[in-house]
Design an enzyme around this catalytic site. Structure first.
Site, PDB file in Angstrom:
ATOM      1  N   HIS A   1      37.722  41.780  46.132  1.00 56.45           N
ATOM      2  CA  HIS A   1      39.090  41.528  45.647  1.00 56.45           C
ATOM      3  C   HIS A   1      40.022  41.861  46.807  1.00 56.45           C
ATOM      4  O   HIS A   1      40.369  43.020  47.022  1.00 56.45           O
ATOM      5  CB  HIS A   1      39.403  42.411  44.433  1.00 56.45           C
ATOM      6  CG  HIS A   1      38.535  42.125  43.249  1.00 56.45           C
ATOM      7  ND1 HIS A   1      38.571  40.923  42.579  1.00 56.45           N
ATOM      8  CD2 HIS A   1      37.601  42.874  42.604  1.00 56.45           C
ATOM      9  CE1 HIS A   1      37.704  40.946  41.570  1.00 56.45           C
ATOM     10  NE2 HIS A   1      37.090  42.115  41.575  1.00 56.45           N
TER      11      HIS A   1
ATOM     12  N   ASP B   1      38.386  37.118  45.050  1.00 57.97           N
ATOM     13  CA  ASP B   1      39.724  36.542  44.911  1.00 57.97           C
ATOM     14  C   ASP B   1      40.595  37.141  46.005  1.00 57.97           C
ATOM     15  O   ASP B   1      40.357  38.262  46.448  1.00 57.97           O
ATOM     16  CB  ASP B   1      40.325  36.714  43.499  1.00 57.97           C
ATOM     17  CG  ASP B   1      40.250  38.118  42.934  1.00 57.97           C
ATOM     18  OD1 ASP B   1      40.075  39.084  43.712  1.00 57.97           O
ATOM     19  OD2 ASP B   1      40.384  38.263  41.706  1.00 57.97           O
TER      20      ASP B   1
HETATM   21  C1  XIL Z   1      38.155  42.331  34.945  1.00 60.03           C
HETATM   22  C2  XIL Z   1      38.370  41.081  34.136  1.00 60.03           C
HETATM   23  O1  XIL Z   1      38.588  40.018  35.011  1.00 60.03           O
HETATM   24  C3  XIL Z   1      39.552  41.246  33.226  1.00 60.03           C
HETATM   25  O2  XIL Z   1      39.651  40.146  32.342  1.00 60.03           O
HETATM   26  C4  XIL Z   1      39.418  42.520  32.421  1.00 60.03           C
HETATM   27  O3  XIL Z   1      40.588  42.723  31.674  1.00 60.03           O
HETATM   28  C5  XIL Z   1      39.179  43.701  33.328  1.00 60.03           C
HETATM   29  O4  XIL Z   1      38.056  43.460  34.123  1.00 60.03           O
HETATM   30  N1  XIL Z   1      35.803  44.737  38.740  1.00 60.03           N
HETATM   31  C6  XIL Z   1      34.831  44.251  37.883  1.00 60.03           C
HETATM   32  C7  XIL Z   1      35.200  43.234  36.880  1.00 60.03           C
HETATM   33  O5  XIL Z   1      33.659  44.613  38.033  1.00 60.03           O
HETATM   34  O6  XIL Z   1      34.428  43.350  35.714  1.00 60.03           O
HETATM   35  C8  XIL Z   1      36.660  43.279  36.539  1.00 60.03           C
HETATM   36  O7  XIL Z   1      36.962  42.203  35.661  1.00 60.03           O
HETATM   37  C9  XIL Z   1      37.485  43.233  37.804  1.00 60.03           C
HETATM   38  C10 XIL Z   1      37.177  44.405  38.686  1.00 60.03           C
END
Ligand code: XIL
Length: 680
Positions: free
Chosen positions: A245, A275
């Site tokens: 991320h 992302d």
């Molecule tokens: C996020 C989802 O995208 C959201 O919809 C939810 O509200 C929270 O979780 N790390 C992870 C993912 O391992 O499971 C997370 O996903 C984002 C951060």
């Protein structure tokens, strides 16, 4: 390299010959096209055996635009929330797999593979679990959750994120506080992985986390230590997921280093939740390229399809806009995968520029510039080894160390030596293990090549003995583990016998693609030979020996050939050592899109060489005029011999320009070239 005393008198004639001869090889372009260039992310990733996936939300499966893109572009799916504990076991013992089943069954019906996400995580964890204070209870609850969920999806999941985000942010490098760590201690991770392995032995088991992309971060180092510890103690772990991320800057510059360092521990690596704020095309291209450059990076998942689907929707971090149109980042990602965006896409100037930059960066340039170290590795004679030169190095980076094998030469002949070190600054102080003390034995053994043959889980050392020979070893770090030499051929193949003249049969080199293994060798008489066998039959069955390249001037296509796969491009690189008009050794280069194909010149002349004293700077002093027999620092260590397309490094042999006399007694030393004109 050649075992016998030679060249002393030949060298003079080389000067005249080369001055008058235009260097020509038989290998010219055939016009053969590259492997198919796909125009979707999943199809293009599949060309290199990888997947390109997305997070999917069950609630959006009724949206036709969403599913249209999903099925066109992606060949892997991760449920965004549906496999998390708060959904799958909202109260103790009551399991709810409905939403996840919807995603899984749909994905299977569309030929998409599934990542399971996630079994043990401190977040999206129901209150009934986080309030448990008794260790036995929590252990039982955790094991039951893992086992029940994995059993339910058994046979349908490619890889599970067994534990998610267990490490703390910041500088501690330790586990974060969570009910699991606080009640069960650090051992909960090991427990979870062991339970997961018993529940579904066929699924890959991953550790997944964020902010572990920067190799220098304490959190990265903490996870690395855990994986290393697991591997050393046999705790089951198969992969590490890097969530990725990213902010607008994209991945850290050393992301590829991080991926390959983890991969070198013996695990797959994957980009699992990509992302990037504002989705800059270059940032996406850099991320994709980091994965493509690491053979064990098996796939990339973006965390959602359209910006409006994203958990970070305010930052527009994905590849498709709210209307489902491809963004510039899409073209950059596809191009970095090796694909070709279709005409309709990438139509603005900025988009075309992004595509061009991603594309050119994936392949090798056609001119090279290098900076050389000083002599890093010199002979270390001992009581029974009076070594004059250390030569013909082969090298892999594996398990946190460089492993170097080389010829040890003196007037009476050649044998092999092994050393390992964690850093080039340590290369000079490494212990030299003489392999004539092992089952490899004494006598003529020279010019080694090392690689891991993944299908057999064995290291191979290929070398010349008069025949083409090899030894195997389950553990590269154990110099005593090598088997006695065996030969690849019953005897010298006829075509070599017919063409070798007064040359020597030298420098055997093995490289495999998905189907075949190829054995290249030289004859010091202007011919490069190639034999082949299947991946299944290797090391047996080498046959169909042909001339892969030739030159009427034997010194222009002399010896020490290397062949590599260029990561992220449908390209193989051939290097062959030549003797220049100044009598000095240098390297020429060619490329091809198929190992059995013909070779097209890349940087292949004295004035545009691959590596020659003329395109190398020597900040530590010009200790050599020869750039001779060596090995590229690879991106991986397996039989595909994959090298990065960027910032190449080459370990070579050089020697004091004033040294002369007996060929076998020349004072060869090893130095490292680093490419200085990399554009990526
Ligand atoms: C996020 C989802 O995208 C959201 O919809 C939810 O509200 C929270 O979780 N790390 C992870 C993912 O391992 O499971 C997370 O996903 C984002 C951060």
């Amino acid at each position: 390299m050649n075992p016998l005393k030679r060249l002393g008198c030949r060298q003079a004639s080389v000067l005249g010959l080369l001055a008058a001869t235009v260097l020509v090889t038989s290998g010219t372009a055939t016009g053969a096209s590259d492997a198919v260039r796909a125009s979707t992310l999943g199809a293009q990733a599949a060309q290199s055996g990888r997947y390109f996936g997305t997070a999917v939300a069950a609630g959006r499966l009724g949206d036709g635009t969403y599913t249209g893109i999903l099925d066109r572009e992606f060949n892997s799916v991760t449920p965004e929330n549906e496999m998390k504990w708060d959904t799958t076991e909202p109260s103790r013992g009551n399991f709810n797999f409905g939403p996840a089943d919807q995603i899984v069954n749909r994905a299977i019906a569309h030929g998409q593979r599934m990542r399971g996400h996630t079994l043990v995580w401190h977040s999206q964890l129901p209150g009934w679990v986080s309030s448990i204070r008794d260790a036995n209870t929590l252990r039982g609850v955790m094991n039951n959750h893992i086992t029940t969920e994995m059993n339910h999806f058994k046979g349908k999941i490619y890889a599970w994120d067994v534990v998610n985000e267990a490490f703390a942010d910041g500088g501690s490098g330790q586990l974060r506080s969570s009910v699991f760590r606080d009640v069960l201690g650090n051992g909960f991770l090991e427990q979870a992985f062991r339970t997961a392995r018993s529940a579904d032995p066929a699924a890959k088991l991953c550790y997944n986390d964020y902010s572990i992309e920067d190799w220098n971060a304490a959190k990265t180092q903490g996870v690395y230590r855990m994986v290393r510890d697991f591997k050393s103690r046999g705790v089951p772990i198969d992969c590490v997921g890097f969530q990725s991320h990213f902010g607008t800057g994209g991945p850290p510059a050393n992301f590829q280093t991080t991926l390959s360092n983890f991969a070198a521990l013996g695990v797959d690596v994957q980009i699992t939740e990509l992302d990037i704020a504002q989705a800059p095309p270059t940032a996406y291209a850099n991320t994709v390229r980091a994965c493509m450059n690491v053979p064990r990076c098996t796939g990339i998942t973006v965390w959602g399809i359209r910006d409006s689907d994203s958990w970070r929707s305010g930052e527009n971090p994905l590849l498709f806009d709210r209307n489902g149109n491809k963004k510039p980042a899409y073209n950059a990602a596809l191009t970095a995968l090796g694909g070709t965006p279709t005409a309709a896409s990438g139509s603005t100037t900025a988009q075309r520029k992004a595509v061009r930059s991603a594309k050119s960066a994936a392949a090798l340039p056609s001119t090279f510039k290098w900076s050389s170290s000083g002599a890093l590795i010199s002979p270390k004679p001992d009581a029974t080894h009076n070594i004059a030169g250390i030569k013909d190095p082969t090298v892999v980076y594996y398990n946190g160390k460089y492993h170097v094998f080389a010829s040890a030469a003196n007037a009476s002949g050649y044998n092999l030596v092994y050393l390992s070190f964690s850093d080039w600054s340590q290369a000079g102080s490494a212990t030299h293990h003489y392999l004539d003390r092992t089952a490899i034995g004494s006598g003529y053994r020279a010019a080694p090549q090392v690689f891991y043959y993944a299908p057999q889980r064995l290291w191979y050392l290929v070398y010349q003995t008069g025949n083409a020979s090899y030894s195997t070893n389950p553990d590269i770090s154990n110099p005593n583990g090598w088997s006695a030499p065996r030969n690849f051929y019953a005897s010298m193949p006829d075509i070599i016998r017919q063409n070798i003249g007064n040359g020597y049969w030298v420098d055997m080199w093995v490289i495999c693609d998905n189907a075949n293994c190829y054995l290249f060798s030289s004859d010091d008489n202007g011919h490069l030979y190639r034999s082949q066998t299947t991946v299944g039959q290797f090391p047996n069955g080498f046959t169909n020996t042909v001339i892969a390249a030739q030159d009427s001037n034997r010194y222009a296509l002399f010896e020490a050939s290397n062949v590599y796969k260029v990561q992220g491009a449908n390209q193989y690189l051939l290097l062959v050592e030549a003797i220049g008009s100044d009598g000095r050794r240098y390297f020429r280069s060619w490329t091809t899109s198929s190992l059995a194909g013909s070779w097209t010149p890349l940087a292949a002349t004295e004035s545009n060489p691959f590596a020659r004293a003329s395109n190398v700077t020597f900040p530590a002093g010009a200790w050599t005029k020869d750039i001779s027999h060596g090995e590229m620092i690879r991106a991986g260590y397996d039989q595909t011999l994959t090298i990065p397309a960027c910032r190449l490094q080459y370990l070579y042999q050089g020697k004091d320009p004033n040294a002369s006399g007996d060929y076998n007694s020349l004072p060869w030393r090893l130095g490292l070239l680093t490419q200085t004109n990399s554009t990526c």
